[in-house]
Design a protein around this motif. Structure first.
Motif, PDB file in Angstrom:
ATOM      1  N   UNK A 183       0.811  -1.216   0.000  1.00  0.00           N
ATOM      2  CA  UNK A 183       0.000   0.000   0.000  1.00  0.00           C
ATOM      3  C   UNK A 183       0.840   1.258   0.000  1.00  0.00           C
ATOM      4  N   UNK A 184       1.886   1.258   0.789  1.00  0.00           N
ATOM      5  CA  UNK A 184       2.765   2.428   0.854  1.00  0.00           C
ATOM      6  C   UNK A 184       3.448   2.675  -0.488  1.00  0.00           C
ATOM      7  N   UNK A 185       3.794   1.606  -1.167  1.00  0.00           N
ATOM      8  CA  UNK A 185       4.405   1.771  -2.488  1.00  0.00           C
ATOM      9  C   UNK A 185       3.453   2.521  -3.426  1.00  0.00           C
ATOM     10  N   UNK A 186       2.184   2.121  -3.406  1.00  0.00           N
ATOM     11  CA  UNK A 186       1.198   2.754  -4.271  1.00  0.00           C
ATOM     12  C   UNK A 186       1.012   4.221  -3.913  1.00  0.00           C
ATOM     13  N   UNK A 187       0.892   4.518  -2.626  1.00  0.00           N
ATOM     14  CA  UNK A 187       0.723   5.905  -2.196  1.00  0.00           C
ATOM     15  C   UNK A 187       1.934   6.751  -2.579  1.00  0.00           C
ATOM     16  N   UNK A 188       3.134   6.230  -2.331  1.00  0.00           N
ATOM     17  CA  UNK A 188       4.351   7.000  -2.593  1.00  0.00           C
ATOM     18  C   UNK A 188       4.507   7.322  -4.075  1.00  0.00           C
ATOM     19  N   UNK A 189       4.089   6.387  -4.946  1.00  0.00           N
ATOM     20  CA  UNK A 189       4.225   6.607  -6.381  1.00  0.00           C
ATOM     21  C   UNK A 189       3.096   7.471  -6.949  1.00  0.00           C
ATOM     22  N   UNK A 190       1.955   7.499  -6.257  1.00  0.00           N
ATOM     23  CA  UNK A 190       0.783   8.197  -6.784  1.00  0.00           C
ATOM     24  C   UNK A 190       0.718   9.656  -6.345  1.00  0.00           C
ATOM     25  N   UNK A 191       1.206   9.934  -5.138  1.00  0.00           N
ATOM     26  CA  UNK A 191       1.071  11.282  -4.580  1.00  0.00           C
ATOM     27  C   UNK A 191       2.424  11.991  -4.595  1.00  0.00           C
ATOM     28  N   UNK A 192       2.659  12.893  -5.540  1.00  0.00           N
ATOM     29  CA  UNK A 192       3.941  13.607  -5.618  1.00  0.00           C
ATOM     30  C   UNK A 192       4.199  14.414  -4.348  1.00  0.00           C
ATOM     31  N   UNK A 193       5.444  14.396  -3.910  1.00  0.00           N
ATOM     32  CA  UNK A 193       5.822  15.195  -2.756  1.00  0.00           C
ATOM     33  C   UNK A 193       5.442  14.590  -1.422  1.00  0.00           C
ATOM     34  N   UNK A 195       5.533  11.494   1.614  1.00  0.00           N
ATOM     35  CA  UNK A 195       6.632  10.675   2.147  1.00  0.00           C
ATOM     36  C   UNK A 195       6.955   9.514   1.214  1.00  0.00           C
ATOM     37  N   UNK A 196       8.224   9.146   1.166  1.00  0.00           N
ATOM     38  CA  UNK A 196       8.655   8.058   0.301  1.00  0.00           C
ATOM     39  C   UNK A 196       8.214   6.709   0.848  1.00  0.00           C
ATOM     40  N   UNK A 197       8.321   5.712   0.014  1.00  0.00           N
ATOM     41  CA  UNK A 197       8.027   4.338   0.447  1.00  0.00           C
ATOM     42  C   UNK A 197       8.895   3.971   1.651  1.00  0.00           C
ATOM     43  N   UNK A 198      10.166   4.330   1.604  1.00  0.00           N
ATOM     44  CA  UNK A 198      11.105   4.055   2.695  1.00  0.00           C
ATOM     45  C   UNK A 198      10.652   4.750   3.981  1.00  0.00           C
ATOM     46  N   UNK A 199      10.291   6.014   3.882  1.00  0.00           N
ATOM     47  CA  UNK A 199       9.850   6.761   5.068  1.00  0.00           C
ATOM     48  C   UNK A 199       8.551   6.193   5.628  1.00  0.00           C
ATOM     49  N   UNK A 200       7.646   5.811   4.757  1.00  0.00           N
ATOM     50  CA  UNK A 200       6.365   5.256   5.204  1.00  0.00           C
ATOM     51  C   UNK A 200       6.551   3.926   5.936  1.00  0.00           C
ATOM     52  N   UNK A 201       7.448   3.079   5.428  1.00  0.00           N
ATOM     53  CA  UNK A 201       7.663   1.802   6.092  1.00  0.00           C
ATOM     54  C   UNK A 201       8.393   1.970   7.416  1.00  0.00           C
ATOM     55  N   UNK A 202       9.260   2.986   7.507  1.00  0.00           N
ATOM     56  CA  UNK A 202       9.898   3.276   8.792  1.00  0.00           C
ATOM     57  C   UNK A 202       8.834   3.643   9.821  1.00  0.00           C
ATOM     58  N   UNK A 203       7.897   4.523   9.440  1.00  0.00           N
ATOM     59  CA  UNK A 203       6.813   4.908  10.345  1.00  0.00           C
ATOM     60  C   UNK A 203       5.962   3.699  10.734  1.00  0.00           C
ATOM     61  N   UNK A 204       5.687   2.842   9.761  1.00  0.00           N
ATOM     62  CA  UNK A 204       4.871   1.656  10.031  1.00  0.00           C
ATOM     63  C   UNK A 204       5.562   0.734  11.020  1.00  0.00           C
ATOM     64  N   UNK A 205       6.847   0.471  10.799  1.00  0.00           N
ATOM     65  CA  UNK A 205       7.573  -0.400  11.719  1.00  0.00           C
ATOM     66  C   UNK A 205       7.637   0.201  13.128  1.00  0.00           C
ATOM     67  N   UNK A 206       7.842   1.506  13.214  1.00  0.00           N
ATOM     68  CA  UNK A 206       7.885   2.136  14.538  1.00  0.00           C
ATOM     69  C   UNK A 206       6.551   1.946  15.269  1.00  0.00           C
TER      70      UNK A 206
END
Length: 243
Positions: A183-193, A195-206
């Motif tokens: 899901x994060x991959x899709x959001x990161x690629x669809x919404x310019x500007x 958070x990146x996929x990497x940043x989103x997964x960091x937040x998710x893991x935290x």
């Protein structure tokens, strides 16, 4: 010459696995160039829209050279998918050789998934071929199934070794992690500007780890600086495929 020490969270940057390639350097280079241009075409245009003629033109190779290595566009895509799997096995071996605990291993593997999806054109193109070509549906399902099982195994080992709360369900948590990453991959690629996929997964893991990880393990990981690790170097992934 000094070498930079590998930190436990560093993502291995892996190029070609060379599985099934020509033993001669010239043949291997031609094969990899064709695969690279096929991956770019699939990534940019999709599997169905990409044509052999544009792949051939971008590669600078002759039609005879292409047909010496590949029978068809489908054959190109099939070999790309195999390359994704084979190079992923190399990534996992490198991570395993660090002898990390299972939960740290999973964090690095997750970053590796994200990094390859984001920066490795071979993985991007092969993945798009899998998702867009009807003939690759079984391979696509198998890929996600293997990812889920591997994630659950790491989580189960982490729970058994006291790194996760004893009531943690590895299978349910695995489904959450895999779904979140997709899901994060899709959001990161669809919404310019955004958070990146990497940043989103960091937040998710935290968020996940604060709920399921034991206090001593989480404190140790946060003290290591993992939360503030730098994102993987996109140029490194480009260089390794061009080499």
């Amino acid at each position: 010459m000094t070498s930079t020490a590998v930190r436990w969270w560093d993502v291995p940057v892996i190029g070609w696995s060379d599985a099934g390639s020509s033993r001669q350097e010239r043949g291997r280079t031609t094969r990899q160039t064709l695969l690279l241009e096929a991956a770019r075409a699939f990534d940019e245009r999709g599997y169905d829209a990409a044509s052999l003629s544009e792949i051939l033109k971008a590669s600078g190779r002759t039609k005879g050279a292409m047909y010496f290595h590949f029978r068809s566009k489908e054959h190109l895509a099939t070999v790309l998918v195999t390359e994704i799997v084979d190079s992923w096995a190399v990534v996992c071996r490198e991570i395993r050789d660090r002898a990390l605990d299972p939960l740290r291993t999973l964090l690095v593997e997750t970053d590796a998934y994200v990094s390859r999806w984001t920066h490795d054109v071979v993985v991007r193109g092969g993945s798009r071929a899998m998702s867009g070509g009807a003939n690759f549906a079984d391979k696509h399902r198998a890929w996600y199934g293997d990812w889920g099982r591997s994630t659950a195994e790491h989580l189960r080992d982490a729970r058994d070794q006291g790194m996760l709360r004893p009531d943690t369900d590895p299978d349910r948590l695995s489904r959450l992690v895999v779904a979140a990453s997709c899901g994060h991959r899709s959001f990161a690629e669809t919404i310019p500007g955004s958070p990146t996929h990497f940043e989103r997964m960091t937040d998710t893991w935290l968020g996940i780890l604060q709920i399921v990880a034991t206090e001593w393990w989480l404190a140790d990981v946060l003290d290591s600086g993992w939360e503030h690790r730098p994102p993987p170097d996109a140029s490194a992934f480009a260089r390794i495929r061009e080499a």
